[in-house]
Design a protein around this motif. Structure first.
Motif, PDB file in Angstrom:
ATOM      1  N   LEU A  80       0.829  -1.209   0.000  1.00 21.63           N
ATOM      2  CA  LEU A  80       0.000   0.000   0.000  1.00 21.63           C
ATOM      3  C   LEU A  80       0.861   1.255   0.000  1.00 21.63           C
ATOM      4  N   VAL A  81       1.916   1.275   0.804  1.00 21.86           N
ATOM      5  CA  VAL A  81       2.793   2.449   0.874  1.00 21.86           C
ATOM      6  C   VAL A  81       3.450   2.716  -0.474  1.00 21.86           C
ATOM      7  N   ALA A  82       3.888   1.660  -1.135  1.00 16.38           N
ATOM      8  CA  ALA A  82       4.498   1.831  -2.455  1.00 16.38           C
ATOM      9  C   ALA A  82       3.505   2.430  -3.436  1.00 16.38           C
ATOM     10  N   GLU A  83       2.257   1.965  -3.401  1.00 15.05           N
ATOM     11  CA  GLU A  83       1.223   2.494  -4.293  1.00 15.05           C
ATOM     12  C   GLU A  83       0.928   3.961  -3.960  1.00 15.05           C
ATOM     13  N   LEU A  84       0.773   4.269  -2.682  1.00 16.52           N
ATOM     14  CA  LEU A  84       0.481   5.632  -2.262  1.00 16.52           C
ATOM     15  C   LEU A  84       1.617   6.591  -2.609  1.00 16.52           C
ATOM     16  N   THR A  85       2.848   6.123  -2.497  1.00 12.88           N
ATOM     17  CA  THR A  85       3.993   6.977  -2.809  1.00 12.88           C
ATOM     18  C   THR A  85       3.929   7.469  -4.249  1.00 12.88           C
ATOM     19  N   GLY A  86       3.627   6.560  -5.159  1.00  9.37           N
ATOM     20  CA  GLY A  86       3.502   6.948  -6.559  1.00  9.37           C
ATOM     21  C   GLY A  86       2.332   7.877  -6.798  1.00  9.37           C
ATOM     22  N   VAL A  87       1.212   7.594  -6.142  1.00 12.26           N
ATOM     23  CA  VAL A  87       0.008   8.412  -6.319  1.00 12.26           C
ATOM     24  C   VAL A  87       0.244   9.832  -5.802  1.00 12.26           C
ATOM     25  N   ARG A  94       1.044  21.195  -3.545  1.00 15.30           N
ATOM     26  CA  ARG A  94       1.966  22.311  -3.368  1.00 15.30           C
ATOM     27  C   ARG A  94       2.954  22.058  -2.221  1.00 15.30           C
ATOM     28  N   ARG A  95       2.420  21.654  -1.094  1.00 18.08           N
ATOM     29  CA  ARG A  95       3.229  21.399   0.113  1.00 18.08           C
ATOM     30  C   ARG A  95       2.496  20.335   0.912  1.00 18.08           C
ATOM     31  N   ILE A  96       3.155  19.222   1.182  1.00 17.34           N
ATOM     32  CA  ILE A  96       2.493  18.055   1.768  1.00 17.34           C
ATOM     33  C   ILE A  96       2.767  17.954   3.264  1.00 17.34           C
ATOM     34  N   ALA A  97       1.703  17.734   4.031  1.00 19.26           N
ATOM     35  CA  ALA A  97       1.803  17.292   5.418  1.00 19.26           C
ATOM     36  C   ALA A  97       0.933  16.050   5.549  1.00 19.26           C
ATOM     37  N   LEU A  98       1.231  15.208   6.525  1.00 21.67           N
ATOM     38  CA  LEU A  98       0.511  13.949   6.697  1.00 21.67           C
ATOM     39  C   LEU A  98      -0.109  13.872   8.090  1.00 21.67           C
ATOM     40  N   PHE A  99      -1.334  13.338   8.163  1.00 23.81           N
ATOM     41  CA  PHE A  99      -2.001  13.105   9.444  1.00 23.81           C
ATOM     42  C   PHE A  99      -2.551  11.686   9.419  1.00 23.81           C
ATOM     43  N   GLY A 100      -2.240  10.910  10.465  1.00 27.22           N
ATOM     44  CA  GLY A 100      -2.789   9.561  10.550  1.00 27.22           C
ATOM     45  C   GLY A 100      -3.233   9.243  11.958  1.00 27.22           C
ATOM     46  N   HIS A 101      -4.418   8.663  12.083  1.00 28.34           N
ATOM     47  CA  HIS A 101      -4.942   8.274  13.393  1.00 28.34           C
ATOM     48  C   HIS A 101      -4.898   6.763  13.533  1.00 28.34           C
ATOM     49  N   LEU A 111       4.757   6.219   4.907  1.00 30.40           N
ATOM     50  CA  LEU A 111       4.590   6.995   3.676  1.00 30.40           C
ATOM     51  C   LEU A 111       5.552   8.171   3.642  1.00 30.40           C
ATOM     52  N   CYS A 112       5.753   8.824   4.780  1.00 32.55           N
ATOM     53  CA  CYS A 112       6.694   9.940   4.833  1.00 32.55           C
ATOM     54  C   CYS A 112       8.085   9.492   4.411  1.00 32.55           C
ATOM     55  N   ARG A 113       8.552   8.384   4.980  1.00 36.90           N
ATOM     56  CA  ARG A 113       9.891   7.901   4.646  1.00 36.90           C
ATOM     57  C   ARG A 113       9.989   7.562   3.153  1.00 36.90           C
ATOM     58  N   ALA A 114       8.947   6.927   2.621  1.00 37.72           N
ATOM     59  CA  ALA A 114       8.967   6.540   1.207  1.00 37.72           C
ATOM     60  C   ALA A 114       8.930   7.765   0.295  1.00 37.72           C
ATOM     61  N   LEU A 115       8.123   8.774   0.655  1.00 37.92           N
ATOM     62  CA  LEU A 115       8.063   9.994  -0.152  1.00 37.92           C
ATOM     63  C   LEU A 115       9.398  10.715  -0.151  1.00 37.92           C
ATOM     64  N   GLU A 116      10.011  10.840   1.012  1.00 35.91           N
ATOM     65  CA  GLU A 116      11.313  11.509   1.084  1.00 35.91           C
ATOM     66  C   GLU A 116      12.352  10.761   0.257  1.00 35.91           C
TER      67      GLU A 116
END
Length: 268
Positions: A80-87, A94-101, A111-116
């Motif tokens: 899932l992380v690999a798929e989300l990274t590409g998406v 413009r500028r990405i922040a992430l929130f997860g509960h 996802l943060c690590r994969a995006l970076e």
């Protein structure tokens, strides 16, 4: 400040990953919100509505939920992380922040690590309702658990709409289907790797019964960007009542987080 810009000529099926789609005006920052186990992206529209004055709350819509109900859900988090990274990388934010509960907290970290690593910077990561990233919540149990076991565990967390689940067989069946898939995501959760560059803000409910043995200091070990923690009134789903305060914390954190340049090397 809301800018009259759009994510360019994004085509194809990217829209389905983001509740509300991509064809809209954006502010300076897009807060991508990842769901809890068995949860839907739309919950964040109510929980974090107060943040919308300064950031775009963009719920991530995973397969198997709401508008993607008839798509097979993911059961393996690295896939899932690999798929989300590409998406996310192709979406033109413009500028990405992430929130997860809860489950989404670990998903946001991965996802943060994969995006970076892919060259897409992340301004900030907000992790909610979860101990350190390698810790498994007490409610995690085998995927072959009975419906009653799963529903009892869900009820103990103070989950919104729990009573509706008990009354509505169709709704209960849909939620149980997603939860069983999400158990696979939980069990294949944290992916070890180098610390991320993005700062991390940790948020938890004071009365969360699942947090008795959590060590939230572990979040500080997985970032080079600094880590702060907030303990708010409420249980595991403290967001239902504390959305305005959470939004204030988000706005404050993003206001002081400098957006990295898009060509920045995340390994430095």
């Amino acid at each position: 400040m809301r800018a009259e810009t759009r994510p360019g000529s994004v085509k194809g099926d990217l829209d389905r990953w983001f509740l509300g789609g991509l064809d809209r005006a954006w502010s300076d920052t897009q807060l991508l919100c990842l769901p809890h186990s068995g949860g839907n992206g739309s919950s964040y529209r109510a929980w974090l509505a107060a943040a919308e004055s300064e950031v775009d709350v963009v719920p991530v819509q995973l397969p198997g939920r709401e508008t993607r109900l008839f798509e097979p859900p993911f059961t393996d988090q690295p896939t899932l992380v690999a798929e989300l990274t590409g998406v996310v990388s192709r979406a033109g934010f413009r500028r990405i922040a992430l929130f997860g509960h809860s489950m989404g907290a670990v998903l946001a970290m991965n996802l943060c690590r994969a995006l970076e690593a892919a060259g897409t910077p992340v301004a900030h990561v907000f992790v909610s309702g979860h101990g350190g990233p390698s810790q498994r919540p007490a409610a995690a149990f085998p995927t072959d658990s009975s419906d009653e076991t799963i529903l009892d565990a869900l009820g103990s967390t103070g989950a919104p709409n729990y009573e509706a689940l008990l009354r509505d067989p169709e709704l209960r069946e849909m939620v149980l289907r997603v939860i069983r898939a999400d158990l696979g995501l939980v069990l294949t959760g944290f992916v070890a790797g180098p610390p991320v560059q993005a700062p991390i803000t940790v948020l938890n409910g004071k009365d969360d019964l699942t947090s008795a043995e959590w060590d939230v200091s572990e979040w500080a070990e997985v970032t080079r960007g600094g880590c702060t923690a907030h303990l708010l009134p409420g249980d595991h789903f403290y967001l239902v009542e504390q959305g305005a305060e959470v939004a204030r914390i988000i706005r404050s954190a993003l206001a002081v987080t400098e957006a990295p340049a898009h060509d920045e090397d995340p390994s430095r």
